[in-house]
Design a protein around this motif. Sequence first.
Motif, PDB file in Angstrom:
ATOM      1  N   VAL A 126       0.837  -1.221   0.114  1.00 28.13           N
ATOM      2  CA  VAL A 126       0.081   0.187   0.183  1.00 28.13           C
ATOM      3  C   VAL A 126       0.979   1.171  -0.093  1.00 28.13           C
ATOM      4  N   GLY A 127       2.188   1.126  -0.090  1.00 29.83           N
ATOM      5  CA  GLY A 127       2.979   2.244  -0.351  1.00 29.83           C
ATOM      6  C   GLY A 127       3.622   2.786   1.014  1.00 29.83           C
ATOM      7  N   LEU A 128       3.598   2.094   2.051  1.00 34.34           N
ATOM      8  CA  LEU A 128       4.086   2.582   3.464  1.00 34.34           C
ATOM      9  C   LEU A 128       5.457   1.840   3.873  1.00 34.34           C
ATOM     10  N   GLY A 129       6.064   1.235   2.912  1.00 33.76           N
ATOM     11  CA  GLY A 129       7.374   0.588   3.202  1.00 33.76           C
ATOM     12  C   GLY A 129       8.268   1.181   4.200  1.00 33.76           C
ATOM     13  N   SER A 130       8.202   2.546   3.919  1.00 37.73           N
ATOM     14  CA  SER A 130       9.222   3.514   4.690  1.00 37.73           C
ATOM     15  C   SER A 130       8.606   4.063   5.811  1.00 37.73           C
ATOM     16  N   ALA A 131       7.400   3.924   6.233  1.00 36.71           N
ATOM     17  CA  ALA A 131       6.630   4.603   7.174  1.00 36.71           C
ATOM     18  C   ALA A 131       5.867   3.639   8.226  1.00 36.71           C
ATOM     19  N   MET A 132       6.560   2.500   8.230  1.00 37.20           N
ATOM     20  CA  MET A 132       6.152   1.439   9.276  1.00 37.20           C
ATOM     21  C   MET A 132       6.159   1.868  10.661  1.00 37.20           C
ATOM     22  N   ASP A 133       7.299   2.368  10.967  1.00 39.20           N
ATOM     23  CA  ASP A 133       7.576   2.747  12.466  1.00 39.20           C
ATOM     24  C   ASP A 133       7.026   4.038  12.624  1.00 39.20           C
ATOM     25  N   LYS A 134       6.150   4.675  12.097  1.00 38.82           N
ATOM     26  CA  LYS A 134       5.566   6.055  12.216  1.00 38.82           C
ATOM     27  C   LYS A 134       4.176   5.818  13.080  1.00 38.82           C
ATOM     28  N   TYR A 135       3.686   6.717  13.861  1.00 40.27           N
ATOM     29  CA  TYR A 135       2.513   6.674  14.505  1.00 40.27           C
ATOM     30  C   TYR A 135       1.528   7.401  13.704  1.00 40.27           C
ATOM     31  N   SER A 171      -9.936  14.437  -3.681  1.00 43.00           N
ATOM     32  CA  SER A 171     -10.172  13.664  -4.918  1.00 43.00           C
ATOM     33  C   SER A 171      -9.011  13.059  -5.431  1.00 43.00           C
ATOM     34  N   LEU A 172      -7.528  13.765  -5.290  1.00 43.19           N
ATOM     35  CA  LEU A 172      -6.529  13.179  -5.744  1.00 43.19           C
ATOM     36  C   LEU A 172      -6.119  11.836  -4.879  1.00 43.19           C
ATOM     37  N   THR A 173      -6.149  12.037  -3.681  1.00 42.00           N
ATOM     38  CA  THR A 173      -5.737  11.186  -2.813  1.00 42.00           C
ATOM     39  C   THR A 173      -6.649   9.863  -2.849  1.00 42.00           C
ATOM     40  N   LYS A 174      -7.923  10.130  -3.055  1.00 47.49           N
ATOM     41  CA  LYS A 174      -9.091   9.248  -3.322  1.00 47.49           C
ATOM     42  C   LYS A 174      -8.680   8.403  -4.502  1.00 47.49           C
ATOM     43  N   MET A 175      -8.452   8.857  -5.533  1.00 46.35           N
ATOM     44  CA  MET A 175      -7.990   8.142  -6.819  1.00 46.35           C
ATOM     45  C   MET A 175      -6.876   7.148  -6.649  1.00 46.35           C
ATOM     46  N   GLU A 176      -5.820   7.847  -5.976  1.00 51.86           N
ATOM     47  CA  GLU A 176      -4.533   7.127  -5.709  1.00 51.86           C
ATOM     48  C   GLU A 176      -4.935   5.840  -4.960  1.00 51.86           C
ATOM     49  N   LEU A 177      -5.696   5.986  -3.897  1.00 51.25           N
ATOM     50  CA  LEU A 177      -6.216   4.786  -3.128  1.00 51.25           C
ATOM     51  C   LEU A 177      -7.122   3.862  -3.822  1.00 51.25           C
ATOM     52  N   GLN A 178      -7.843   4.378  -4.794  1.00 57.72           N
ATOM     53  CA  GLN A 178      -8.760   3.517  -5.445  1.00 57.72           C
ATOM     54  C   GLN A 178      -7.696   2.533  -6.325  1.00 57.72           C
ATOM     55  N   GLU A 179      -6.890   2.947  -6.846  1.00 56.96           N
ATOM     56  CA  GLU A 179      -5.871   2.209  -7.525  1.00 56.96           C
ATOM     57  C   GLU A 179      -4.962   1.173  -6.759  1.00 56.96           C
ATOM     58  N   VAL A 180      -4.564   1.608  -5.589  1.00 57.99           N
ATOM     59  CA  VAL A 180      -4.033   0.798  -4.399  1.00 57.99           C
ATOM     60  C   VAL A 180      -5.214  -0.293  -4.335  1.00 57.99           C
ATOM     61  N   LEU A 181      -6.209  -0.200  -4.087  1.00 57.77           N
ATOM     62  CA  LEU A 181      -7.235  -1.069  -3.677  1.00 57.77           C
ATOM     63  C   LEU A 181      -7.436  -2.117  -4.798  1.00 57.77           C
ATOM     64  N   LEU A 182      -7.486  -1.544  -6.157  1.00 53.99           N
ATOM     65  CA  LEU A 182      -7.683  -2.407  -7.048  1.00 53.99           C
ATOM     66  C   LEU A 182      -6.597  -3.422  -7.326  1.00 53.99           C
ATOM     67  N   GLU A 183      -5.299  -2.908  -6.986  1.00 55.44           N
ATOM     68  CA  GLU A 183      -4.011  -3.662  -7.119  1.00 55.44           C
ATOM     69  C   GLU A 183      -4.166  -4.796  -6.252  1.00 55.44           C
ATOM     70  N   LEU A 184      -4.444  -4.467  -4.892  1.00 52.79           N
ATOM     71  CA  LEU A 184      -4.419  -5.464  -3.955  1.00 52.79           C
ATOM     72  C   LEU A 184      -5.530  -6.388  -4.208  1.00 52.79           C
ATOM     73  N   TRP A 185      -6.838  -6.049  -4.610  1.00 54.12           N
ATOM     74  CA  TRP A 185      -7.834  -6.831  -5.165  1.00 54.12           C
ATOM     75  C   TRP A 185      -7.558  -7.983  -6.109  1.00 54.12           C
ATOM     76  N   ARG A 186      -6.954  -7.372  -7.031  1.00 56.24           N
ATOM     77  CA  ARG A 186      -6.252  -8.208  -8.285  1.00 56.24           C
ATOM     78  C   ARG A 186      -5.535  -9.277  -7.997  1.00 56.24           C
ATOM     79  N   ARG A 187      -4.337  -8.843  -6.904  1.00 55.71           N
ATOM     80  CA  ARG A 187      -3.572  -9.995  -6.238  1.00 55.71           C
ATOM     81  C   ARG A 187      -4.230 -10.919  -5.383  1.00 55.71           C
ATOM     82  N   ASN A 188      -5.249 -10.576  -4.779  1.00 56.81           N
ATOM     83  CA  ASN A 188      -5.788 -11.575  -3.909  1.00 56.81           C
ATOM     84  C   ASN A 188      -7.368 -12.309  -4.310  1.00 56.81           C
ATOM     85  N   GLN A 189      -7.874 -11.510  -5.378  1.00 54.33           N
ATOM     86  CA  GLN A 189      -9.109 -11.787  -5.774  1.00 54.33           C
ATOM     87  C   GLN A 189     -10.037 -12.168  -4.648  1.00 54.33           C
TER      88      GLN A 189
END
Length: 289
Positions: A126-135, A171-189
């Motif tokens: 989901v694009g948080l590889g460098s932010a895992m340790d953030k609160y 709107s911009l963040t929404k569209m970005e996360l829609q793409e993230v969601l679809l990619e995860l959905w595609r990988r996991n069906q």
Amino acid sequence: MTPILELFQLSKSYPAPGGKEAVIVKEFNLNLEGGEFVTIIGHSGCGKSTVLSMVAGLTSSSGGAMILGGRETNEAGPDRGVVFQSPCLLPWMTAFENVMLGVNQVYFTAPMAERKELAEYYLSVVGLGSAMDKYPGELSQGMRQRVGIARAFALQPKMLLLDEPFGMLDSLTKMELQEVLLELWRRNQLTTLMVTHDVDEAIFLSDRVVMMTDGPEAEVGDILHIPFERPRNRAAILADPRYAEYRNHLLDFLNNRSHIRPSKLAGAQALQTQPMRAAASAGLATQPH
């Protein structure tokens, strides 16, 4: 093929003054096939989030039945991953720890190294590889929602339930996360049921869009199939002449037909045909002029 989720006459009502009941959702019927992405839309207050909450097991139903994976259930469980409009992260835990909280509870018998790898994998996707340790307080609203999505997928559930997960985003963040969601959905069906008020979002994400009638006593008013090929390209979909057709269909329902309940129409039609059936059984059916 047996559906992953079967909702049969699912209903929800609450006590009302005078000993009556306020019926919010009445006899809601819907089946979801494995790997299908279905969206529910409708006006505010129509009960779409109530339906999702009943499917999640967070709200008890007043009637009907829900069968998930061939087993009747009405309780919450890790077989359903839920993402809300607000990600509801624990503020004293890092993004990684928030995801691990669910992973540890569901996969407590797995080696710790495997559990950590699972959490790290979905946070990276989901694009948080460098932010895992953030609160959570150090993350933007969009980043916090990414944690919520990663947390739901990391449970590897049978179903994903989304309650307007992008409703608080620009709107911009929404569209970005829609793409993230679809990619995860595609990988996991992963079979997915989503609630939204955004017509364009419903068309872009869904295989089917379920339209709910206005409350009270809301029910399924119409279902629209979205046959765009996957993986989906937003620009290609917007340029497709069918896009305007589907969008107009949904808007027409919301603006002009959401007050019409199919069950009442069916009941009225049945009453109209009863005299004819009675006459026919008595040998008195009239001939057309």
